[in-house]
Write a protein that holds these residues in place. Structure first.
Motif, PDB file in Angstrom:
ATOM      1  N   TRP A 109     -40.621  28.699 -34.900  1.00  0.00           N
ATOM      2  CA  TRP A 109     -40.633  27.376 -34.270  1.00  0.00           C
ATOM      3  C   TRP A 109     -41.302  27.457 -32.889  1.00  0.00           C
ATOM      4  CZ3 TRP A 109     -36.857  23.626 -36.581  1.00  0.00           C
ATOM      5  CH2 TRP A 109     -37.091  22.323 -36.130  1.00  0.00           C
ATOM      6  N   GLY A 161     -44.644  26.003 -33.875  1.00  0.00           N
ATOM      7  CA  GLY A 161     -44.229  24.600 -33.850  1.00  0.00           C
ATOM      8  C   GLY A 161     -43.339  24.228 -35.021  1.00  0.00           C
ATOM      9  N   TRP A 162     -42.941  22.977 -35.025  1.00  0.00           N
ATOM     10  CA  TRP A 162     -41.962  22.519 -36.000  1.00  0.00           C
ATOM     11  C   TRP A 162     -42.489  22.542 -37.432  1.00  0.00           C
ATOM     12  CZ3 TRP A 162     -42.765  18.381 -39.195  1.00  0.00           C
ATOM     13  CH2 TRP A 162     -43.813  17.504 -38.863  1.00  0.00           C
ATOM     14  N   ARG A 163     -43.820  22.437 -37.606  1.00  0.00           N
ATOM     15  CA  ARG A 163     -44.374  22.420 -38.962  1.00  0.00           C
ATOM     16  C   ARG A 163     -44.102  23.725 -39.704  1.00  0.00           C
ATOM     17  NH1 ARG A 163     -47.980  19.239 -36.122  1.00  0.00           N
ATOM     18  NH2 ARG A 163     -48.422  17.221 -37.102  1.00  0.00           N
ATOM     19  N   ALA A 164     -43.989  24.822 -38.969  1.00  0.00           N
ATOM     20  CA  ALA A 164     -43.598  26.092 -39.579  1.00  0.00           C
ATOM     21  C   ALA A 164     -42.106  26.350 -39.424  1.00  0.00           C
ATOM     22  CB  ALA A 164     -44.387  27.235 -38.952  1.00  0.00           C
ATOM     23  N   PRO A 177     -39.574  24.035 -42.009  1.00  0.00           N
ATOM     24  CA  PRO A 177     -39.429  24.544 -43.382  1.00  0.00           C
ATOM     25  C   PRO A 177     -38.709  25.896 -43.446  1.00  0.00           C
ATOM     26  CG  PRO A 177     -41.653  23.724 -43.017  1.00  0.00           C
ATOM     27  CD  PRO A 177     -40.964  23.741 -41.689  1.00  0.00           C
TER      28      PRO A 177
END
Length: 279
Positions: A33, A37-40, A43
């Motif tokens: 994170w 970032g939040w995209r990884a 999930p």
């Protein structure tokens, strides 16, 4: 008989391993994170938490310690296990097992055993195994019990069964087969090994014995651990057991207890000859 290369009776490792693994997994999630970032990170967090639920809800999962689901035999022998007793069906099931020369392990509920101690002694006297299936069988919430309640369920069932038979059970079956991180410490403390299954017919809810046995046959194989129940609300548990044992006879399957593979000749069951039938 020589002992299997891998011990069948395996108590869980120290619970610190589970918590260390969980902390490390969350550190990896936090690092992803932070760096990507939040995209990884999101999930990764979802997957890490889903794995914890999978470990609790999948009976054969080994996330929270070893779970035996098959015996290492190549011939037509299976481990027959019977959950939820003792009950009003126990005496009839014992007679059926005797008639077919079969052996089984009864996973008993502590409170039910305390109410019917003579049946528990009869199971042991006839050469069958006895396993711990919790103290009160909280089927809806066992998977989510906290550490104190989980310890009470496992330790309470163990104490009752030991008090009746004079021997502490070696095997434990989680209620509905579901474990969680808090099962590890009490299982380790009491020297219990968790047992899952590889063949089941959903006989606790399915009232038709033919349907139950047909489902079991689909996954029946040498070394299978077969899950059955007694005292089901539909009242057909004895009928289902009678049909299953007749099918074992017809298919040439015999039964054994796992202790036979560990070198204990007292626990060996007579193989059922093909075409045999109850008198």
């Amino acid at each position: 008989m020589s002992s299997p290369a891998t011990p069948l009776h395996r108590v869980p490792p120290h619970p610190r391993r589970i918590w260390i693994g969980f902390v490390l997994s969350q550190m990896i999630v936090a690092a992803l994170w932070w760096w990507l970032g939040w995209r990884a990170g999101l999930p990764a967090m979802v997957l890490s938490h889903l794995s914890l639920f999978w470990g609790a809800l999948w009976p054969q999962s080994r996330l929270y310690g070893p779970a035996l689901s098959r015996l290492p035999v190549a011939d037509k022998r299976v481990w027959l296990t019977i959950d939820d007793g003792p009950s009003g069906d126990t005496a009839a099931i014992l007679d059926l097992l005797d008639a077919h020369g079969a052996k089984a392990t009864f996973f008993l509920v502590g409170e039910r055993a305390a109410a019917r101690p003579d049946l528990v002694r009869a199971i042991a006297a006839r050469g069958h195994g006895i396993g711990n299936h919790s103290q009160a069988h909280p089927s809806r919430w066992f998977w989510a019990l906290g550490p104190r309640r989980m310890r009470e369920e496992i330790a309470g069932g163990q104490a009752i069964l030991r008090g009746i038979t004079g021997q502490p059970p070696r095997w434990f079956r989680a209620v509905v087969g579901m474990a969680n991180p808090f099962t590890v410490a009490p299982l380790r403390e009491h020297g219990l090994s968790r047992v899952a299954w590889s063949a089941r017919g959903f006989d606790a809810v399915a009232p038709d014995p033919a349907t139950v046995v047909s489902r079991i046959e689909r996954t029946l194989a040498p070394g299978a651990i077969v899950l059955m129940h007694e005292g089901a609300g539909h009242g057909r548990s004895v009928d289902a057991m009678a049909l299953l044992l007749r099918r074992f006879d017809a298919l040439g399957y015999g039964t054994l207890l796992p202790e036979a593979l560990e070198g204990d000749p007292r626990s060996r069951a007579r193989p059922v000859a093909a075409g045999a039938h109850a008198p």
